[in-house]
Design an enzyme around this catalytic site. Sequence first.
Site, PDB file in Angstrom:
ATOM      1  N   ARG A 153     -89.045 -19.402  70.816  1.00  0.00           N
ATOM      2  CA  ARG A 153     -87.515 -19.617  72.414  1.00  0.00           C
ATOM      3  C   ARG A 153     -87.580 -21.298  72.860  1.00  0.00           C
ATOM      4  NH1 ARG A 153     -88.426 -17.662  76.781  1.00  0.00           N
ATOM      5  NH2 ARG A 153     -89.268 -15.742  76.097  1.00  0.00           N
TER       6      ARG A 153
ATOM      7  N   TYR B 111     -61.059 -26.174  78.265  1.00  0.00           N
ATOM      8  CA  TYR B 111     -60.916 -24.726  77.371  1.00  0.00           C
ATOM      9  C   TYR B 111     -61.411 -23.655  78.235  1.00  0.00           C
ATOM     10  CZ  TYR B 111     -63.239 -22.527  73.504  1.00  0.00           C
ATOM     11  OH  TYR B 111     -63.738 -21.399  72.782  1.00  0.00           O
TER      12      TYR B 111
ATOM     13  N   ASP C 257     -66.898 -32.110  78.768  1.00  0.00           N
ATOM     14  CA  ASP C 257     -66.849 -32.242  76.905  1.00  0.00           C
ATOM     15  C   ASP C 257     -66.362 -32.773  76.324  1.00  0.00           C
ATOM     16  OD1 ASP C 257     -65.953 -30.252  75.149  1.00  0.00           O
ATOM     17  OD2 ASP C 257     -65.760 -28.540  76.470  1.00  0.00           O
TER      18      ASP C 257
ATOM     19  N   LYS D  96     -67.887 -26.677  66.117  1.00  0.00           N
ATOM     20  CA  LYS D  96     -66.972 -27.955  65.893  1.00  0.00           C
ATOM     21  C   LYS D  96     -67.328 -28.754  64.907  1.00  0.00           C
ATOM     22  CE  LYS D  96     -65.137 -24.360  68.565  1.00  0.00           C
ATOM     23  NZ  LYS D  96     -64.528 -25.211  69.893  1.00  0.00           N
TER      24      LYS D  96
END
Length: 369
Positions: A43, A95, A166, A191
Site C-alpha cells: 500500500r 467531469y 485534468d 482512458k
Amino acid sequence: MKFETLAIHKGNRITDAHQPVVQPITLSTTFTHGNDGGSLYTRASNPNRNSLEELVAALEQGECAAAFSSGNAAGTAVFQALEAGSHIIAPHDMYHGLHQSMVTLFKGIHEVTFVDMSDLEAVQKAVRPSTRIIWIETPSNPLLKVTDIRKVAEIAHQANALLVCDNTFATPVFQNPLLLGADMVMHSSTKYFGGHSDILGGILVSKLKNEFWEKILTVQKVGGAVPAAMDCYLLCRSLRTLAYRMKGHAAHAMILAEYLYSHPKVDRVHYPGLKSHPGHEIAASQMTGFGGVVSFEVNGGAKEADLLISMLKLFVNATSLGGVESIIERRAAVEGPDTTTPPNLIRVSVGLEHTDDLLEDLDQAFAQL
Ligand SMILES: *Cc1c(COP(=O)(O)O)cnc(C)c1O
C-alpha cells in the site's frame, strides 16, 4: 529524450538476476525488512507502481507522480489533501464523476464555485481569500470546451492558489499543462493511458515535490486507494505505445469531425480541431494535437440520438473512452437528471479501426433516421 523514447524506456526497472527485458510483476504485498528497494508493504510502495509513477512523471515533465485506483480517487485525493474550509473554483462542465465527488463527499467541508472557464473575468471574480485550487479540464468532457491554461494559471498564482488540470482528454502526447503554468495534472488512466478498456486507474503528477505534495502522498498511502501491481504493469505496457495510439485517435477523430460537420442531419459538432470550434485558436496554441473525442448534436432530440446509436453496428454503445474500439453514447442519458449536457448530444471516442469502416457504419445509420 523525446516522448516516444521516454515512453518505451522510462521506469522499466530490472533488478532480476535473469535480466528480463520487461520488468516483472511484483505481486507480493509485503517485503523483507531491510531490502535494497526500500519497499515495506505494497500500500505504501510497490515496484510496479513506482515504475508507473516514474514513467508518467517523466511524460508530463513533472517532478513526481502518485497513482490511484481510479481517476476519481486521484481527483478526490486533491480535495482530501486540502484543509477544511478551502475554496475551489471548478468548471461548470467538470467531469460529472468529480463534480459528484465535490458536491457530495466535500459538502460542508470545502466550498466550490462553478464557473465557465472560458470566461476569464468570471474566473477572476470567483477568487476569494480562501481559494486554494482552480480546477480545469481541457478539452472538457463531453463538450470539448477549451480553457486557456496559461491565462488561468496567472489568475491562480496571483490568488496564491494552485492550478490543477485534468489532462485526460489531451494526454501528455498533445498537451503538457505543467509547462503552461499548471501546478498539478490529473489523469483518468482508465482512458487513453490504459487504452484498451480493461484497466481502471488514475494518477496525479506535480510540478514540484512541495508541502502540498506530501499531503497528497499521505492521502495515497493512508487513504489506501492504490492500484494493484498487475494494473500498474499493464499501464506501463500500454503507455509504451501511447504516442502512436494518440496520433491514430486524433487523425481518425479529425476525419469523423469533418464528416459530421458537413452532414445535413447534424446540428453541431464539438471538436477543437475544427476551425469553427470557439476554442480552436487557444487549443492550437497549447496542444500539438486535438485528441480522439468528438461530440455532436444530431437533428432532433434524445429520440433521434438514441435511434442513430441503435442503428450503428461497429461503434459500441457504452460509456468511457480512450480504447482502441470506437465507443459511442448519448451523454445526457448517463449523466442523469441534473445534467447540463444537451439531450441530443452524442459523444464518440474515435477508435483505431479503419476510418472507411467507421464512416460506412455512420452512413448506413444516418440513412435510417
Ligand atoms: C473518466 C474520467 C474521469 C474519472 O476517471 P475514472 O477512472 O472513471 O474514475 C475524470 N476525468 C475525466 C475527464 C474522465 O474522462
